[in-house]
Design a protein around this motif. Structure first.
Motif, short mmCIF file in Angstrom:
data_model
loop_
_atom_site.label_atom_id
_atom_site.label_comp_id
_atom_site.label_asym_id
_atom_site.label_seq_id
_atom_site.Cartn_x
_atom_site.Cartn_y
_atom_site.Cartn_z
N ARG A 1 0.82 -1.21 0.00
CA ARG A 1 0.00 0.00 0.00
C ARG A 1 0.86 1.27 0.00
NH1 ARG A 1 -3.17 -2.73 -2.02
NH2 ARG A 1 -5.19 -3.45 -1.21
N GLY A 2 2.06 1.14 -0.56
CA GLY A 2 2.89 2.32 -0.73
C GLY A 2 3.93 2.48 0.36
N ASP A 3 4.84 3.41 0.12
CA ASP A 3 5.97 3.64 1.01
C ASP A 3 5.58 4.71 2.04
OD1 ASP A 3 8.39 3.75 2.21
OD2 ASP A 3 9.50 4.52 0.49
N ILE A 4 4.96 4.25 3.12
CA ILE A 4 4.43 5.14 4.15
C ILE A 4 5.17 4.85 5.46
CG2 ILE A 4 2.37 5.86 5.41
CD1 ILE A 4 0.70 4.66 3.10
N PRO A 5 5.70 5.86 6.14
CA PRO A 5 6.32 5.61 7.45
C PRO A 5 5.32 4.94 8.38
CG PRO A 5 6.82 7.83 6.69
CD PRO A 5 5.80 7.29 5.74
N ILE A 6 5.80 4.01 9.19
CA ILE A 6 4.89 3.17 9.96
C ILE A 6 3.99 3.98 10.89
CG2 ILE A 6 6.48 2.73 11.87
CD1 ILE A 6 4.03 0.22 10.18
N GLY A 7 4.47 5.11 11.39
CA GLY A 7 3.65 5.93 12.27
C GLY A 7 2.47 6.57 11.58
N GLU A 8 2.48 6.59 10.24
CA GLU A 8 1.40 7.19 9.47
C GLU A 8 0.47 6.15 8.85
OE1 GLU A 8 3.11 9.84 6.61
OE2 GLU A 8 4.45 10.77 8.08
N VAL A 9 0.75 4.88 9.08
CA VAL A 9 -0.07 3.82 8.48
C VAL A 9 -1.37 3.68 9.27
CG1 VAL A 9 -0.22 1.33 8.08
CG2 VAL A 9 1.91 2.55 7.59
N SER B 1 10.36 -12.26 0.21
CA SER B 1 11.11 -11.16 -0.39
C SER B 1 12.34 -10.90 0.45
CB SER B 1 10.24 -9.90 -0.44
OG SER B 1 11.02 -8.76 -0.80
N ASP B 2 13.40 -10.42 -0.20
CA ASP B 2 14.55 -10.03 0.61
C ASP B 2 14.23 -8.81 1.48
OD1 ASP B 2 14.57 -8.00 -1.29
OD2 ASP B 2 16.62 -8.38 -1.97
N GLN B 3 13.11 -8.15 1.18
CA GLN B 3 12.69 -7.04 2.05
C GLN B 3 12.17 -7.55 3.39
OE1 GLN B 3 10.94 -3.42 0.59
NE2 GLN B 3 11.07 -4.15 -1.51
N GLY B 4 11.94 -8.83 3.49
CA GLY B 4 11.58 -9.42 4.77
C GLY B 4 12.79 -9.77 5.63
N SER B 5 13.98 -9.62 5.06
CA SER B 5 15.20 -9.91 5.81
C SER B 5 15.52 -8.76 6.76
CB SER B 5 16.37 -10.12 4.85
OG SER B 5 17.60 -10.11 5.54
N VAL B 6 15.62 -9.05 8.04
CA VAL B 6 15.96 -8.03 9.03
C VAL B 6 17.39 -7.57 8.84
CG1 VAL B 6 16.22 -7.56 11.49
CG2 VAL B 6 14.25 -8.86 10.68
N SER B 7 18.31 -8.50 8.61
CA SER B 7 19.73 -8.14 8.52
C SER B 7 20.06 -7.36 7.26
CB SER B 7 20.60 -9.39 8.61
OG SER B 7 20.31 -10.29 7.56
N LEU B 8 19.27 -7.52 6.20
CA LEU B 8 19.53 -6.78 4.96
C LEU B 8 18.93 -5.38 4.97
CD1 LEU B 8 19.08 -9.46 2.14
CD2 LEU B 8 21.22 -8.53 3.06
N ASN B 9 18.11 -5.08 5.95
CA ASN B 9 17.42 -3.79 5.98
C ASN B 9 18.35 -2.71 6.55
OD1 ASN B 9 15.67 -1.65 6.02
ND2 ASN B 9 14.33 -2.48 7.59
N GLY C 1 15.87 1.13 5.29
CA GLY C 1 14.50 1.42 5.67
C GLY C 1 13.60 1.57 4.46
N GLY C 2 12.45 2.17 4.68
CA GLY C 2 11.47 2.33 3.62
C GLY C 2 10.58 1.11 3.48
N GLN C 3 9.42 1.30 2.88
CA GLN C 3 8.44 0.22 2.69
C GLN C 3 8.19 -0.51 4.01
OE1 GLN C 3 6.66 -0.35 0.02
NE2 GLN C 3 7.72 1.04 -1.39
#
Length: 231
Positions: free
Chosen positions: A91-99, A137-145, A148-150
């Motif tokens: 649903r887009g690249d929204i900072p978590i505090g604004e979701v 997705s590699d975006q689910g990898s904690v160590s690769l993050n 930030g973003g998404q």
């Protein structure tokens, strides 16, 4: 029907990577069952029409548990060599505090809870030497993050990975192969127009990686080139 042919169930096969996987497994000589949401005609139906009966289209809204159970009942006489869940939203690249809370719930249910419900409900249909996989997705990898973003999408895929590890831990003696797959950054509605790979470039690697892990029990987190993705 040739009883020696293997059978794949691909959940979420109406377009892009899911559709590509259905076509790829047909090309490899498998029988394929692909699911679509609702009753509208899709490109998967066109593929089925040209498949000489080797592709069956089933309707499934995987966020509805009753529909998952109904699919299991319809397929109870089938044995699956591969169950692969390919479905996710962003649903887009929204900072978590604004979701908004409703958006958070929607994405988590679709990307993390519902795929695991499919696996939990349909795994009895999978052969003891078969494979159960989910598109991660590699975006689910904690160590690769490191950038930030998404935030929400990343969190949903990390949650999915953790839930799949829980599933694997509860079934440590299971002889099936369990996979979390990273298809790479693919040009889809989710990946965007600037992504590095086309569907046609990603899908054969995904299928080849799945094939390469056959009869290797336990949980593996791999990319479309067969490389390990760090947790």
């Amino acid at each position: 029907m040739n009883d020696t042919r293997r059978t794949a169930l691909i959940v979420g096969a109406s377009r892009t990577i899911g559709l590509g996987l259905a076509a790829e497994y047909l090309r490899r000589g498998w029988d394929v069952i692909g699911t679509v949401r609702g009753s509208r005609r899709t490109a998967l139906h066109d593929l089925a029409d040209a498949s000489a009966g080797r592709l069956t289209v089933e309707s499934l809204e995987m966020t509805e548990p009753d529909q998952i159970s109904a699919l299991r009942d319809r397929l109870e006489r089938r044995t699956l060599d591969l169950l692969f869940v390919n479905a996710a939203i962003t649903r887009g690249d929204i900072p978590i505090g604004e979701v908004p809370t409703e958006m958070f719930t929607e994405v988590m249910i679709t990307n993390a809870l519902s795929p695991m419900r499919v696996v939990e409900t349909l795994h009895p249909l999978v052969a003891p030497t078969g494979t159960i996989g989910i598109m991660s997705s590699d975006q689910g990898s904690v160590s690769l993050n490191t950038r930030g973003g998404q935030d929400l999408y990343r969190a949903s895929k990390s949650a999915l990975n953790q839930l799949m590890r829980c599933y694997a831990a509860r079934r440590a003696d299971d002889t099936r192969t369990l996979l979390l797959m990273d298809p790479g950054w693919v040009r889809t509605g989710l990946g965007g127009a600037d992504a590095e790979l086309s569907v046609e470039e990603s899908v054969p690697g995904v299928a080849e990686t799945i094939e390469g892990q056959q009869r290797k029990p336990g949980l593996h987190f791999l990319d479309h080139q067969g490389q390990v993705v760090p947790w």
